[in-house]
Each structure stands twice: as C-alpha cells, then as structure tokens.
Write an enzyme that holds these catalytic residues in place. Structure first.
Site, short mmCIF file in Angstrom:
data_model
loop_
_atom_site.label_atom_id
_atom_site.label_comp_id
_atom_site.label_asym_id
_atom_site.label_seq_id
_atom_site.Cartn_x
_atom_site.Cartn_y
_atom_site.Cartn_z
N LYS A 22 0.76 -1.35 -0.12
CA LYS A 22 0.11 -0.05 0.01
C LYS A 22 0.98 1.25 -0.02
O LYS A 22 0.73 2.19 -0.78
CB LYS A 22 -1.05 0.02 1.16
CG LYS A 22 -1.51 1.32 1.75
CD LYS A 22 -2.19 1.44 2.98
CE LYS A 22 -1.43 1.36 4.28
NZ LYS A 22 -1.20 2.79 4.84
N ASN A 23 2.04 1.17 0.69
CA ASN A 23 2.75 2.65 0.98
C ASN A 23 3.62 2.62 -0.28
O ASN A 23 4.30 3.77 -0.09
CB ASN A 23 3.40 2.34 2.54
CG ASN A 23 2.56 2.68 3.46
OD1 ASN A 23 1.30 3.00 3.35
ND2 ASN A 23 2.98 2.48 4.74
N ARG A 96 -4.04 10.36 5.50
CA ARG A 96 -2.87 11.45 5.45
C ARG A 96 -2.20 11.43 4.24
O ARG A 96 -1.65 12.42 3.81
CB ARG A 96 -2.20 11.17 6.72
CG ARG A 96 -3.10 11.03 7.80
CD ARG A 96 -2.26 11.01 9.13
NE ARG A 96 -1.32 12.14 9.31
CZ ARG A 96 -1.59 13.20 9.95
NH1 ARG A 96 -2.66 13.59 10.41
NH2 ARG A 96 -0.56 14.30 10.10
N CYS A 120 -4.12 12.94 14.52
CA CYS A 120 -4.20 11.39 14.11
C CYS A 120 -4.13 10.57 15.39
O CYS A 120 -3.48 10.79 16.42
CB CYS A 120 -3.07 11.19 12.96
SG CYS A 120 -2.73 9.51 12.66
N ARG A 125 1.95 13.89 13.63
CA ARG A 125 1.99 13.96 12.27
C ARG A 125 2.18 15.15 11.50
O ARG A 125 1.44 15.21 10.57
CB ARG A 125 1.32 12.93 11.70
CG ARG A 125 1.53 11.47 12.47
CD ARG A 125 0.62 10.42 11.74
NE ARG A 125 1.19 9.93 10.57
CZ ARG A 125 0.76 9.01 9.79
NH1 ARG A 125 -0.40 8.36 10.11
NH2 ARG A 125 1.17 8.72 8.59
N PRO A 126 2.71 16.25 11.85
CA PRO A 126 2.64 17.30 11.17
C PRO A 126 3.39 17.40 9.71
O PRO A 126 4.19 16.16 9.44
CB PRO A 126 3.72 18.40 11.73
CG PRO A 126 4.64 17.58 12.59
CD PRO A 126 3.87 16.18 12.81
N ILE A 127 3.26 18.36 8.69
CA ILE A 127 3.88 18.16 7.54
C ILE A 127 4.84 19.30 6.90
O ILE A 127 4.96 19.77 6.13
CB ILE A 127 2.72 17.92 6.20
CG1 ILE A 127 1.60 19.14 6.21
CG2 ILE A 127 1.95 16.60 6.52
CD1 ILE A 127 0.81 19.22 5.16
N ASP A 316 5.50 0.46 12.02
CA ASP A 316 4.27 -0.33 11.41
C ASP A 316 4.00 -1.91 11.96
O ASP A 316 3.07 -2.40 11.69
CB ASP A 316 4.12 -0.18 9.97
CG ASP A 316 4.16 1.13 9.64
OD1 ASP A 316 3.61 2.00 10.42
OD2 ASP A 316 4.29 1.36 8.24
N ARG A 408 -8.14 -0.65 5.51
CA ARG A 408 -7.34 0.29 4.84
C ARG A 408 -6.00 -0.11 4.09
O ARG A 408 -5.67 0.43 3.41
CB ARG A 408 -7.12 1.55 5.93
CG ARG A 408 -8.21 2.36 6.33
CD ARG A 408 -7.58 3.50 7.10
NE ARG A 408 -6.76 4.36 6.30
CZ ARG A 408 -6.02 5.27 6.90
NH1 ARG A 408 -6.40 5.56 7.85
NH2 ARG A 408 -5.37 6.01 6.15
N1 EPU Z 1 7.40 14.49 10.70
C1 EPU Z 1 7.80 15.92 11.16
N2 EPU Z 1 7.53 16.76 10.17
C2 EPU Z 1 7.08 16.15 9.03
C3 EPU Z 1 7.07 14.98 8.44
C4 EPU Z 1 7.05 13.94 9.46
O1 EPU Z 1 7.77 16.07 12.12
O2 EPU Z 1 6.60 16.94 7.85
C5 EPU Z 1 7.71 13.30 11.69
C6 EPU Z 1 6.33 12.62 12.14
O3 EPU Z 1 5.69 13.17 13.04
C7 EPU Z 1 7.08 11.31 12.63
C8 EPU Z 1 8.29 11.11 11.71
O4 EPU Z 1 8.67 12.58 11.39
O5 EPU Z 1 7.35 11.32 14.13
C9 EPU Z 1 8.04 10.08 10.53
O6 EPU Z 1 6.86 10.49 10.08
P1 EPU Z 1 7.05 10.11 8.44
O7 EPU Z 1 6.69 11.48 7.66
O8 EPU Z 1 8.15 9.29 8.04
O9 EPU Z 1 5.50 9.09 8.04
P2 EPU Z 1 4.52 9.43 6.88
O10 EPU Z 1 5.49 9.49 5.92
O11 EPU Z 1 3.43 10.30 7.35
C10 EPU Z 1 4.86 6.88 6.50
C11 EPU Z 1 3.80 5.54 6.36
C12 EPU Z 1 3.29 5.11 7.77
C13 EPU Z 1 4.65 4.78 8.48
C14 EPU Z 1 5.49 6.22 8.63
C15 EPU Z 1 6.84 5.67 9.51
C16 EPU Z 1 2.84 5.69 4.16
C17 EPU Z 1 1.57 6.53 3.34
N3 EPU Z 1 2.73 6.10 5.33
O12 EPU Z 1 3.98 7.98 7.02
O13 EPU Z 1 2.68 4.08 7.41
O14 EPU Z 1 4.28 4.59 9.83
O15 EPU Z 1 5.82 6.60 7.28
O16 EPU Z 1 7.50 4.52 8.72
O17 EPU Z 1 3.93 5.56 3.59
C18 EPU Z 1 0.96 2.70 8.11
O18 EPU Z 1 0.98 2.10 6.91
O19 EPU Z 1 0.15 2.11 8.98
C19 EPU Z 1 1.46 3.84 8.21
C20 EPU Z 1 0.96 4.63 9.31
#
Ligand code: EPU
Length: 430
Positions: A22-23, A96, A120, A125-127, A316, A408
């Site tokens: 999925k990811n 997200r 969440c 999980r900020p961006i 995960d 999901r």
């Molecule tokens: N973070 C920030 N700022 C940002 C982005 C991330 O502070 O702008 C922090 C997050 O809050 C977190 C850390 O960085 O503490 C890592 O987050 P990341 O951005 O890597 O997570 P993600 O990209 O939103 C993906 C997977 C998640 C998986 C995480 C970590 C996808 C679609 N989602 O999320 O998958 O847990 O990486 O490996 O690829 C799942 O499949 O159940 C799932 C949640």
C-alpha cells in the site's frame, strides 16, 4: 460497521500470498500526476486506501481505471488535464497520504491546495518538512482556512536537509524535484524500500533520480515525463504480520511473494524471539518471486525492540510485535521512537489479559500471560492487526470492532487467515 469474530487457539499452517505494498502504491498513484501520459501500475493491493486515492484523483479531474489481475489490481491513470488542484479536507482526513499529491500538482501545474490533515490516532504527524522542502524549491506557500496553498512559476533545484527523516516527505520532494529546473539534493532522506520503488517508477517515466535507498538522493530535473508500466513491490508489513501470526500460533507458514531483503530487521528480531526462518526457492507458479518459510516455537523468548526508520525495526510492526511479546516467557521492553502516541493497542491487549506498562515511549510487556477473548476496538490500521493476532492466540471468542481500519491496508486478511486454519469471520452490520 464490520467486526471480526475470532475463536483463538488454532495453529496456522499453509501458504499465504503477500499483496503489493500500500505504501508504495499510494505515492506511485500520486506520481501519475506528473505526466499527461498513461501510467500503468500492477500488483496494486485491493485495500481501502487505494480506493481513497482514486477518489482523490477523481476529485482532481483525473481518470483512472482498475482491472482485476491474477495477483492484485492493475490501475491505469492518465492525468491529461486537471480540473481542480484541490485535495479536500473530507478525503485528506480519511487518509493522510493524500498529502502526496502536493509535490506532483505543484511541479506539473504550478498550483495546489491541499487540506492540512489534522490530528491522528498515532501521533501529531505534522507536514512542516514537506512545506519547508517545497519552499526551498521556490514554491510560495501559505496556510489559510486549514489548507496549504502552494504556487510556483517554476520550481528550481535546491539542497534540502530533512531534520527528521520522513517517508512521505522524501517522496513528495523527490516527485516535485523531477520537474524542477536543475539539480535537487535531498539529505537525511528516508531509505525505505517504498522510496526506492517510487524512484524506480520515476526513472521509468524519464526522471533522473539517483541514490534512492541511501540518505542522499539526487534528482536532476527534466522538462517532462512520459508513460510507464510498473509493478509494485510486495508489502513488507503484511509479510511481517503473517510471520508474527505463525510465531504467535506456533504455526508454520510459507509466505509467498515476500521480499526477505526488505525484512532483515524483522527476521533478526523474530529469530531472537525463537521463530525459525528459511528462504524458500520460488515455485514454478511464483517464479521470480521470493518466499519465506517461518516456523513458530512452543516457547517464545522475550526480546526488546526499538522502532526506527528503515533499515531498523518498523514502527508499523510495533503493535503486532507487542501482541507476540505477551506470549513470550519473560519481560520485554518495546521503545517506540517514530510516533509519540502509538500505544493505544496496549490498552485493548490489557483487556484481553496482557500485562503491559506504558511509560512515555517505553512499554514493558510481561509474559507469558494467558490471553482471553474479549470485545476490543481497533484504533488504527496496525493496532487492529495486533488485536487480530492476539485474538488468534486467545482462549475463546474475540470480537474486534471497527475493522474498517484494517481494511485500509490489509487485503482480505480474514480470508487469508481462514485459509491457514484460523477461525475468523467478518460480521457485517449496516
Ligand atoms: N514528521 C515531522 N514533520 C513532517 C513529517 C514527519 O515532524 O513534515 C515526523 C512525524 O511526526 C513522525 C516522523 O517524522 O514522528 C516520521 O513520519 P513520516 O513522515 O516518515 O511518516 P509518514 O510519511 O506520514 C509513512 C507511512 C506510515 C509509517 C511512517 C513511518 C505511508 C503512506 N505512510 O508515514 O505508515 O508509519 O511512514 O514509517 O507511507 C501505516 O501504513 O500504518 C502507516 C502509518
């Protein structure tokens, strides 16, 4: 809302086929926005998040079609034009990963409005890093009325160093940079196999992405991208979840279409806990695809684990691993370093008889406790998988509520488990 009814105590045995990741499929679908030509994706898992991403593309005015293939779906996307550069709150709050359209929309059309995802169940999980990175490439970004409004008259390559490793952040910037002028260097980039898979698709589309899978990714911008066909990699978290299912039921499974090289940290940890793994030669039917045999042991050992970015132990799989540790002969400490609130499943496991103490980022699991079936509630995708696994090991009946979370990201998990001998049934309630 659907529920799962599980009667525990059955030993799992047999072969299970792993679906596409999925990811990896979600960013690949977003990448299709980078070109007006057709992108064909194969081995796409039949899960709800993929349907949500199709709805989002439709909202943007982009056509996609789905065909059922022997293994997974084939999805074709042709983003000839864009009707509307807006990813609405209603879809982003459901998933997200919708934020993955931000980079491609901006790079190709110069304009994107994407809702901020909000809170969440597993953490804040900020961006902010996605936004900072795009600003570094020259985008003008403002946040208004809950939306990210991004604009550009043309992105320019730049150096961006992530101060926290982010998977979708790396993917978003990598996609945006493919159409930027000049070279972009992403430092402290995520090294997940899903990032490598996306880079491989982008390169098939005519991009020039190097270094994916290492901490420095270099992207040389091109003026346009073209059509491509790409097969999505196997889902390493689904494979790992079935490995835990074998271990927790003391069963023996042949996990087919898994990629053992993506599972090194998981195999090492589950082996420490007593599971036995053997790589398996592909059968004629599955030729070209690797498999993995996993065998549980009557006496599981406790093994501490700390989640970290790839190639470390995946966050995960933390919830599923916690269910397993309730069945180990002794205490183990789990440390979650990626998300600050990813222990909601612990409370539900405790309702089934687990002995778990959560203090900040640490959870101490005291085993072996007898688990007894109970009514439990899933809080997110991986937490629901953990409760299903606990239900397989528990005495009596477990009712897992809110299984829409599991739908999901796991393709027909109850059917796959049933075929292995589990007693699990979906109860649909409208
Ligand atoms: N973070 C920030 N700022 C940002 C982005 C991330 O502070 O702008 C922090 C997050 O809050 C977190 C850390 O960085 O503490 C890592 O987050 P990341 O951005 O890597 O997570 P993600 O990209 O939103 C993906 C997977 C998640 C998986 C995480 C970590 C996808 C679609 N989602 O999320 O998958 O847990 O990486 O490996 O690829 C799942 O499949 O159940 C799932 C949640």
């Amino acid at each position: 809302m659907d529920k799962f009814r599980i009667i525990g105590g059955k030993r799992l045995e047999g072969r299970v086929l792993i679906s596409g990741a999925k990811n990896a499929a979600l960013p690949a679908m977003a990448a299709a926005l980078l070109t007006p030509e057709r992108i064909a994706l194969r081995n796409v898992p039949r899960v709800r998040d993929i349907a949500t991403m199709r709805s989002l593309l439709e909202e943007l005015g982009v056509d996609s079609s789905v065909a059922h293939e022997d293994h997974g779906n084939r999805i074709e996307i042709e983003a000839r034009r864009l009707l509307n550069p807006l990813a609405p709150y209603e879809l982003v709050k459901q998933m997200r990963a919708s934020v993955l359209v931000l980079g491609p929309l901006l790079a190709r059309f110069g304009n994107a409005q994407v809702s901020l995802p909000g809170g969440c169940a597993i953490g804040a999980r900020p961006i902010n890093l996605h936004i900072q990175g795009l600003e570094k490439l020259g985008a003008k970004i403002r946040i208004e009325h809950g939306y990210v409004h991004a604009e550009t008259t043309g992105l320019k390559g730049a150096l961006f160093a992530f101060d926290t490793i982010s998977v979708t952040g790396t993917e978003n910037l990598m996609m945006a940079a493919t159409l930027a002028e000049g070279e972009t260097v992403l430092e402290n980039a995520a090294r997940e196999p899903e990032v490598v898979d996306l880079a491989s698709l982008l390169n098939k589309m005519g991009a020039s992405v190097g270094g994916a899978g290492t901490e420095t990714i270099r992207i040389r911008g091109v003026t346009s991208l073209h059509s491509a066909t790409h097969e999505i990699i196997p889902d390493r978290i689904e494979a790992a979840t079935f490995a835990v299912a074998a271990a927790i039921t003391r069963g023996c499974l042949l996990i087919e279409r898994a990629e053992p090289s993506h599972l090194s940290a998981v195999i090492a940890k589950l082996s420490e806990a007593g599971a036995r793994f053997t790589p398996s030669t592909p059968t004629t039917e599955e030729s070209g695809h690797s498999s993995l045999r996993v065998e549980g042991t009557p006496s599981l050992r406790p093994a501490d684990v700390t989640t970290s970015e790839y190639p470390g132990f995946p966050t995960d799989l933390q919830a599923q691993y916690m269910a397993l540790m309730t069945q180990a002969e002794g205490s183990s400490v789990i440390t979650e370093t990626i998300f600050e609130n990813r222990y909601l499943h612990a409370l539900e496991l405790m309702r089934m008889g687990a002995d778990i103490r959560v203090e900040g980022r640490h959870a101490t699991v005291r085993g072996r406790t007898r688990l007894t079936g109970a009514k439990v509630q899933a809080s997110d995708l991986r937490a629901s998988a953990s409760l299903v696994l606990a239900g397989l090991a528990a005495d009596g009946e477990t009712l897992v509520d809110r299984v829409y979370h599991i739908d999901r990201g796991y393709e027909r998990i109850e059917e796959k488990l049933s075929r292995l001998g589990a007693s699990i049934r979906r109860i649909s309630e409208d």
